[in-house]
Design an enzyme around this catalytic site. Structure first.
Site, PDB file in Angstrom:
ATOM      1  N   ASP A 158       0.870  -1.181   0.000  1.00 48.03           N
ATOM      2  CA  ASP A 158       0.000   0.000   0.000  1.00 48.03           C
ATOM      3  C   ASP A 158       0.905   1.228   0.000  1.00 48.03           C
ATOM      4  O   ASP A 158       1.647   1.452   0.967  1.00 48.03           O
ATOM      5  CB  ASP A 158      -0.880  -0.041   1.259  1.00 48.03           C
ATOM      6  CG  ASP A 158      -1.870   1.113   1.318  1.00 48.03           C
ATOM      7  OD1 ASP A 158      -1.653   2.122   0.615  1.00 48.03           O
ATOM      8  OD2 ASP A 158      -2.839   0.996   2.079  1.00 48.03           O
TER       9      ASP A 158
ATOM     10  N   SER B 121      -0.093  12.969 -12.924  1.00 48.84           N
ATOM     11  CA  SER B 121      -1.055  13.931 -12.385  1.00 48.84           C
ATOM     12  C   SER B 121      -2.354  13.766 -13.170  1.00 48.84           C
ATOM     13  O   SER B 121      -2.795  12.635 -13.429  1.00 48.84           O
ATOM     14  CB  SER B 121      -0.487  15.347 -12.468  1.00 48.84           C
ATOM     15  OG  SER B 121      -1.422  16.282 -11.987  1.00 48.84           O
ATOM     16  N   SER B 122      -2.953  14.873 -13.587  1.00 42.21           N
ATOM     17  CA  SER B 122      -4.240  14.820 -14.309  1.00 42.21           C
ATOM     18  C   SER B 122      -4.541  16.208 -14.844  1.00 42.21           C
ATOM     19  O   SER B 122      -4.059  17.205 -14.290  1.00 42.21           O
ATOM     20  CB  SER B 122      -5.352  14.417 -13.330  1.00 42.21           C
ATOM     21  OG  SER B 122      -6.613  14.624 -13.908  1.00 42.21           O
TER      22      SER B 122
ATOM     23  N   TYR C 101      -9.020  15.734  -5.114  1.00 44.08           N
ATOM     24  CA  TYR C 101      -8.394  15.127  -6.290  1.00 44.08           C
ATOM     25  C   TYR C 101      -7.532  16.131  -7.056  1.00 44.08           C
ATOM     26  O   TYR C 101      -6.315  15.953  -7.195  1.00 44.08           O
ATOM     27  CB  TYR C 101      -9.451  14.491  -7.201  1.00 44.08           C
ATOM     28  CG  TYR C 101      -8.840  13.745  -8.373  1.00 44.08           C
ATOM     29  CD1 TYR C 101      -8.070  12.605  -8.162  1.00 44.08           C
ATOM     30  CD2 TYR C 101      -9.016  14.180  -9.681  1.00 44.08           C
ATOM     31  CE1 TYR C 101      -7.489  11.917  -9.228  1.00 44.08           C
ATOM     32  CE2 TYR C 101      -8.444  13.504 -10.749  1.00 44.08           C
ATOM     33  CZ  TYR C 101      -7.677  12.382 -10.524  1.00 44.08           C
ATOM     34  OH  TYR C 101      -7.093  11.708 -11.570  1.00 44.08           O
TER      35      TYR C 101
ATOM     36  N   LYS D 278      -3.416  16.722  -7.234  1.00 43.88           N
ATOM     37  CA  LYS D 278      -2.798  16.557  -8.564  1.00 43.88           C
ATOM     38  C   LYS D 278      -1.976  17.806  -8.903  1.00 43.88           C
ATOM     39  O   LYS D 278      -0.899  17.702  -9.498  1.00 43.88           O
ATOM     40  CB  LYS D 278      -3.872  16.305  -9.627  1.00 43.88           C
ATOM     41  CG  LYS D 278      -4.506  14.910  -9.548  1.00 43.88           C
ATOM     42  CD  LYS D 278      -3.467  13.819  -9.686  1.00 43.88           C
ATOM     43  CE  LYS D 278      -4.055  12.448  -9.913  1.00 43.88           C
ATOM     44  NZ  LYS D 278      -3.019  11.399  -9.905  1.00 43.88           N
TER      45      LYS D 278
END
Ligand code: NAP
Length: 255
Positions: free
Chosen positions: A66, A139-140, A154, A158
């Site tokens: 994890d 990332s995003s 989120y 990111k």
């Protein structure tokens, strides 16, 4: 273009599904020696069998850990180095994808996305310095555009990952260690995030799909291709970049 990734020792977090799995397969296809992880032991076994069948002449090793537990990450990296004596590339791919605005979600996103990445980098750094290696964080587009989940951890984490990676690039450049981010747009996988939204909330899926100017979402292998290029010596002068791979979904201009 030859990427020359054969026999590179590559560590990828979260390689059993979606984008991480495509990244693992991309490196295996190049002949790299790949170490991947996820939390589910059965998925590690199933993914390993599938990788071995598809890429029989390459080295693959999966571990059930994890990434939100720094001791798991450092023990994993120690085991890899004991065997390999080196690490050339680390890809921090795992996210908790925490999209609710609750204290628990913020804690989870910090522990998995941020601390998970920092733990990986810190454990691998002496070995990356020795190999003049490469760090890639996933990332995003949600790190630069406010998405439909806002306010939520989120996009905030990111964005933090992009900044942290740029810090790494700047401070590690004198040691010839490169650090770059790849920011995917909407990437469709049937048993992934968007496949799930398609089944559970078709109206949301349709409205998000409509924002994609290419008329489709991306494929995981389209993200893997960007990661492989950045990891390779072909990108030897690219460090501190945030490569957005989104089919022109974002409308903001990046200077
Ligand atoms: N899909 C998209 O449209 C999209 C868009 C932009 C950015 N991204 C980013 O791309 C990355 C991959 O996304 P994805 O959609 O491919 O995710 P995914 O399909 O949900 O796969 C996530 C992988 O990470 C593993 N994982 C999750 N939590 C973990 C933990 N704490 N420790 C170790 N392994 C863990 C999962 O296995 P277990 O659950 O068994 O642990 C699985 O192998 C993420 O950083 C995500 O934010 C995705």
């Amino acid at each position: 273009m030859h990427l020359n990734l054969r026999d590179k020792t590559v560590v990828v977090t979260g390689g059993t599904k979606g984008i991480g799995r495509a990244i693992v397969e991309g490196f295996l296809d190049e002949g790299s020696r790949v170490y991947f992880c996820c939390r589910t032991g059965a998925d590690i076994s199933a993914a390993t069998s599938s990788f071995v069948t598809k890429y029989p002449y390459t080295f693959i090793s999966g571990s059930a850990i994890d990434v939100s537990k720094p001791s798991d990450v450092s023990a994993w990296i120690s085991r890899i180095v004991e065997y390999e004596k080196k690490i050339d590339v680390v890809v921090s791919n795992v996210s908790s994808i925490s999209v609710t605005n609750t204290p628990e979600a913020w804690e989870t996103a910090y522990g998995t996305d941020m601390r998970g990445t920092v733990s990986l980098v810190q454990a691998a750094l002496p070995h990356l310095e020795a190999s003049k290696g490469s760090i890639i964080t996933i990332s995003s587009v949600s790190g630069r555009d406010i998405d439909f989940t806002a306010p939520s951890p989120y996009g905030a984490f990111k964005a933090a990952l992009i900044h942290y990676t740029a810090q790494l690039a700047h401070t590690l450049a004198p040691k010839s260690v490169r650090a770059n981010t790849v920011s995917p747009g909407n990437i469709y996988v049937e048993d992934g995030v968007w496949g799930g939204i398609e089944k559970s909330n078709h109206a949301l899926f349709s409205s998000q799909m409509a924002k994609n100017p290419m008329g489709r979402m991306g494929k995981p292998e389209e993200i893997a291709a960007a990661v492989l290029f950045l990891a390779s010596e072909r990108a030897s002068f690219i460090s501190g970049a945030n490569l957005v791979v989104d089919g022109s979904l974002c409308t903001g201009v990046q200077f």
